[in-house]
Structures are given as structure tokens and as C-alpha cells.
Scaffold this active site. Structure first.
Site, PDB file in Angstrom:
ATOM      1  N   GLU A 205      37.672  36.349  32.385  1.00  0.00           N
ATOM      2  CA  GLU A 205      38.094  37.364  31.423  1.00  0.00           C
ATOM      3  C   GLU A 205      37.277  37.333  30.134  1.00  0.00           C
ATOM      4  O   GLU A 205      37.650  37.924  29.130  1.00  0.00           O
ATOM      5  CB  GLU A 205      39.589  37.217  31.144  1.00  0.00           C
ATOM      6  CG  GLU A 205      40.401  37.460  32.416  1.00  0.00           C
ATOM      7  CD  GLU A 205      41.894  37.382  32.213  1.00  0.00           C
ATOM      8  OE1 GLU A 205      42.329  37.057  31.092  1.00  0.00           O
ATOM      9  OE2 GLU A 205      42.630  37.648  33.168  1.00  0.00           O
ATOM     10  N   ASP A 242      49.098  32.372  27.811  1.00  0.00           N
ATOM     11  CA  ASP A 242      49.562  32.691  29.163  1.00  0.00           C
ATOM     12  C   ASP A 242      49.513  31.386  29.936  1.00  0.00           C
ATOM     13  O   ASP A 242      48.437  30.909  30.303  1.00  0.00           O
ATOM     14  CB  ASP A 242      48.677  33.750  29.825  1.00  0.00           C
ATOM     15  CG  ASP A 242      49.073  33.995  31.290  1.00  0.00           C
ATOM     16  OD1 ASP A 242      50.111  33.452  31.727  1.00  0.00           O
ATOM     17  OD2 ASP A 242      48.346  34.722  31.985  1.00  0.00           O
ATOM     18  N   GLU A 285      53.451  33.772  27.700  1.00  0.00           N
ATOM     19  CA  GLU A 285      53.615  34.474  28.976  1.00  0.00           C
ATOM     20  C   GLU A 285      53.807  33.461  30.101  1.00  0.00           C
ATOM     21  O   GLU A 285      53.151  32.420  30.119  1.00  0.00           O
ATOM     22  CB  GLU A 285      52.373  35.326  29.229  1.00  0.00           C
ATOM     23  CG  GLU A 285      52.368  36.084  30.535  1.00  0.00           C
ATOM     24  CD  GLU A 285      51.047  36.791  30.755  1.00  0.00           C
ATOM     25  OE1 GLU A 285      50.671  36.973  31.925  1.00  0.00           O
ATOM     26  OE2 GLU A 285      50.373  37.148  29.760  1.00  0.00           O
ATOM     27  N   ASP A 312      55.471  37.897  33.581  1.00  0.00           N
ATOM     28  CA  ASP A 312      54.411  38.508  34.394  1.00  0.00           C
ATOM     29  C   ASP A 312      54.720  38.251  35.864  1.00  0.00           C
ATOM     30  O   ASP A 312      55.279  39.106  36.545  1.00  0.00           O
ATOM     31  CB  ASP A 312      53.055  37.924  33.998  1.00  0.00           C
ATOM     32  CG  ASP A 312      51.919  38.365  34.915  1.00  0.00           C
ATOM     33  OD1 ASP A 312      52.093  39.364  35.636  1.00  0.00           O
ATOM     34  OD2 ASP A 312      50.851  37.718  34.918  1.00  0.00           O
ATOM     35  N   LYS A 337      51.345  45.448  34.691  1.00  0.00           N
ATOM     36  CA  LYS A 337      50.118  45.483  35.493  1.00  0.00           C
ATOM     37  C   LYS A 337      50.303  46.531  36.585  1.00  0.00           C
ATOM     38  O   LYS A 337      51.132  46.357  37.484  1.00  0.00           O
ATOM     39  CB  LYS A 337      49.844  44.110  36.122  1.00  0.00           C
ATOM     40  CG  LYS A 337      49.440  43.033  35.124  1.00  0.00           C
ATOM     41  CD  LYS A 337      49.286  41.692  35.822  1.00  0.00           C
ATOM     42  CE  LYS A 337      48.711  40.633  34.880  1.00  0.00           C
ATOM     43  NZ  LYS A 337      48.698  39.291  35.512  1.00  0.00           N
TER      44      LYS A 337
END
Length: 428
Positions: A205, A242, A285, A312, A337
Site C-alpha cells: 500500500e 489496522d 481497525e 473490517d 470495501k
């Protein structure tokens, strides 16, 4: 003039060099909508199915020709002739055509590619930008970005178990200013890593992936980089994590290999509380495993009044699972998402359910991305007020940030940047 006359899908490559589905939807008016589907690395067990070919002679089994075939045959036959403005109806046809709870027949990568391409075509046909077509004419907020500057877990080959260490420029007055703040901290962090002898290669990422001795060391690096860039951690910039805890949860315990420790859910909640007390962390998260509802309840009771707790893998953008979480009082925010659920309509339902129950929503990319910037428009259309779309490198991440810059420019004085108001569910 907005009837669908052709639907065509193709196999393209994502940011990891793996195949994914891209779809073109052509309308009677001559306009076309195009969309490409992302793919995750750490995935929730209850996510909609991403259909892969399994043919080891092509792309190590990761080809998507079956999903492409489903779009070009069954889905196209069912949708040609329908008005592209009928988004919910179109998505429902695909849901019924698939006939499973998890898009297991057609594949969520097939249905989502069509769903997003239909919306893009309809927006183009209406002469509206996608965010206005989906969000209407009311006031709109640009999202506060969660910028992933240090990668760990499944997104990097290093010693960190926690998957993402992010900065959130809450002191900015506009999205443009927030993006500049993030970029300056990112470059300061690169210099800092260089000076300490850490590699400055990046993860999936776009964040750095140094081998560190502890998660605290990663957070301390972020504090130093923030200050080196001329900002104040805790005031101008807040931090987000996260954990992706399902990736290191085994036999009822949370195993932090980098630190040589294992924790029960109660102990891991205390561990996270310790990080919150030491560093300016506003959001966590997947702080617990997706099936550890007891752990989620403990974490929510301990931190839910002062920290955003994002589900998530826990919720997988599924309205039914989110409703269960709301009823049980776990977490206080939803990660959104689109490929976890497989259609635009179901995604919007999940965001609406979250809002009605005072859960925040965070629009999100996946670790395997493309140049498609739909989620930038979605973040504005839904007034999510937060977006998570990677670091300040890699063009697949920049595509979303640059689209948000364009949207802010178009909205001009009507564009609001919410800063700390993005965390409206805290202190309720």
C-alpha cells in the site's frame, strides 16, 4: 437513451501483478462507463467470493477468466435493455442470478465490476460527476485521509504483526492541505528511516516496511517524522492502526511474534489501551479477531468512548453482519470495501445502516488496487468523512487522492473538510 446496449469484461492486472476484472458498460446514448475491481490480501472469512480460475498454468491459478465469462454471458444477457439509472434493480438482478449468500456462483469480482461500471455510465449519461450522481445535490464533505506510512503484517515482509500504521491530518483546513501534510510527513519518515539504516522499500500500500523491534518503535518513528515535518502529533496529526488481528490470532490467543508475546483477548485489549495512552491514536481497525465477539465487546467497553473502533473483517461491509454488531454493541465504525459485498447498492445500504446507528464509516481501498478511483467519489457521495487509500506513493493509491483533489476543486466553497468532526460517534 440510457438503456444498456452492451456489457463487456476483460482480464487486467492489479497493483500486485495479479489478474482482476475490468468492465465496460455501453449505453444507447453512446456513453460508456468503465470500472475495475480491487483485491485484498488479508480477507475476512465472510467476504463475498472473489472468483479465481484455479488453473495453475495461468497466473498461478489466480486468473479471472471465469468471472469475465460470467459478465460477458449470463450477466450481459440479463441486463442488456435495462435503464442504467435503475442501479438497485440491476444489482438485485445480479444477486438473484447468482443465487448464493456470498456471490459464490458468478463471483463478487464479476458483479461488482458491472455494478460500478453501470453507475459510471449512468452518471456520464446524466452529465454529472459520479459523486453527484450517487450523492445528490446536498452539501458534501471531503474525507479525512488515513495514510498508511508504515506497513506490516500481510502487507509487508517484515517483523511487525500490526498491518498498518497510519497518519490522519486532522488539523488541516482542506483536503488539499491534508494531502500536503501527509506527503511532507511521508518524506520526513523516509529521511528518518534512511538515517537509521532502515530500508525505504515500500509495501503493497505504499508505506515503508522497516524491520523494527516493536510496534511502539513504529509509532515513535511516526511521532519523530511528524515533528520533523513541522507538525504536532496529537494536535495537527492523529494516528490510526489496522491490527488485522485475525492474521495473528490462533488457538484463542493473539501472538505478537515481533515482541515474543501472546495475549488473551482481555490482555490484548489492555495492550492496545497502553498504546492509546502513550501515543495519539484515534482509530483502531480490527483490534480483535473477526470471530472473537467477546474480545470485541471487551475492547469496545474499554476504548469505545474515546477511540474509533473499526470493523473490517468483523463486518465485511455486510448489512446483516453489521446489524448483528450494532445489536451486540461492538465497535463503533464500519470499514467500507465494495468488493467485500459485491454490489454498489449493498455497499450503500451498509453505509446507511451505520449512519442511522451512529457508527462512522471509512471508505477503503484494498491492498491489490488499480487506477480506478470510484471509491474517492463514493467517499464524497456518502459523506463518509474518512477514507483509507494507502500511502503517499504508488500511482494506484495516488489515483484516489488526485481524484479527491479534483472533487474539492469542483465543489469549491461547498466543500467541507470535517477534521476531528469525522469522529462524530465518539463521546456520545
Amino acid at each position: 437513451m440510457s438503456a444498456i446496449v452492451d456489457i463487456f469484461a476483460r482480464e487486467i492486472l492489479d497493483s500486485r501483478g495479479n489478474p482482476t476484472v475490468e468492465c465496460d458498460v455501453l449505453l444507447e446514448s453512446g456513453v460508456m462507463g468503465r470500472a475495475a475491481v480491487p483485491s485484498g490480501a488479508s480477507t475476512g472469512q465472510k467476504e463475498a467470493l472473489e472468483l479465481r480460475d484455479g488453473d495453475k498454468s495461468r497466473y498461478s491459478g489466480k486468473g479471472v477468466l471465469k468471472a469475465v465469462e460470467h459478465v460477458n454471458n449470463q450477466i450481459a444477457q440479463a441486463l442488456i435493455g435495462i435503464d442504467a439509472n435503475e442501479q438497485s434493480y440491476i444489482d438485485q438482478i445480479m444477486i438473484e442470478l447468482d443465487g448464493t449468500e456470498n456471490k459464490g456462483n458468478l463471483g463478487a469480482n464479476a458483479t461488482l465490476a458491472v455494478s460500478m461500471a453501470v453507475a459510471r455510465a449512468a452518471a456520464e449519461d446524466s452529465g454529472l460527476p459520479l459523486y453527484r450522481y450517487l450523492g445528490g445535490a446536498g452539501p458534501m464533505s471531503l474525507p479525512v485521509p488515513m495514510m498508511n506510512v508504515i506497513n506490516g503484517g500481510e502487507h509487508a515482509n517484515n517483523s511487525l504483526n500490526i498491518q498498518e500504521f497510519m497518519i490522519m491530518p486532522v488539523g488541516a483546513k482542506s483536503f488539499r492541505e491534508a494531502l500536503r501534510c501527509g506527503a511532507e510527513i511521508f518524506h520526513a519518515l523516509k529521511k528518518l528511516c534512511d538515517s537509521k539504516g532502515f530500508p525505504t522499500t515500500v509495501g503493497d500500500e505504499g508505506g515503508f516496511a522497516p524491520n523494527l523491534n516493536s510496534h511502539k518503535e513504529a509509532l515513535q518513528l511516526m511521532v519523530e517524522a511528524t515533528e520533523a515535518a513541522g507538525y504536532k502529533a496529537g494536535e495537527d496529526v492523529l494516528f490510526a492502526l489496522d491490527c488485522a488481528s485475525s492474521e495473528f490470532y490462533k488457538d484463542g490467543k493473539y501472538h505478537l511474534e515481533a515482541e515474543g508475546r501472546s495475549y488473551t483477548n482481555a490482555e490484548f485489549a489492555e495492550y492496545l489501551e497502553g498504546l492509546v495512552n502513550e501515543f495519539p491514536i484515534i482509530s483502531i481497525e480490527d483490534g480483535m479477531d473477526e470471530n472473537d465477539w467477546e474480545g470485541w465487546k471487551l475492547l469496545t467497553e474499554k476504548l469505545g468512548g474515546k477511540v474509533q473502533l473499526v470493523g473490517d473483517d468483523l463486518f465485511v461491509t455486510n448489512p446483516k453482519i453489521l446489524a448483528e454488531g450494532i445489536e451486540k454493541g461492538v465497535a463503533n465504525a464500519l470499514l467500507v470495501k465494495v468488493n467485500q459485498i459485491g454490489t454498489l447498492s449493498e455497499t450503500l445500504k451498509a453505509v446507511d445502516l451505520a449512519k442511522r446507528n451512529r457508527y462512522a464509516s471509512v471508505m477503503s481501498h484494498r491492498s491489490g488496487e488499480t487506477e480506478d478511483s470510484t471509491i474517492a467519489d463514493l467517499a464524497v457521495a456518502t459523506n463518509c468523512m474518512q477514507i483509507k487509500t494507502g500511502s503517499l506513493s504508488r500511482s494506484d493509491r495516488m489515483a484516489k487522492y488526485n481524484q479527491l483533489l479534483r472533487i474539492e476543486e469542483e465543489l469549491a466553497e461547498a466543500a467541507d473538510y470535517p477534521s476531528k468532526a469525522a469522529f462524530y460517534q465518539l463521546g456520545k
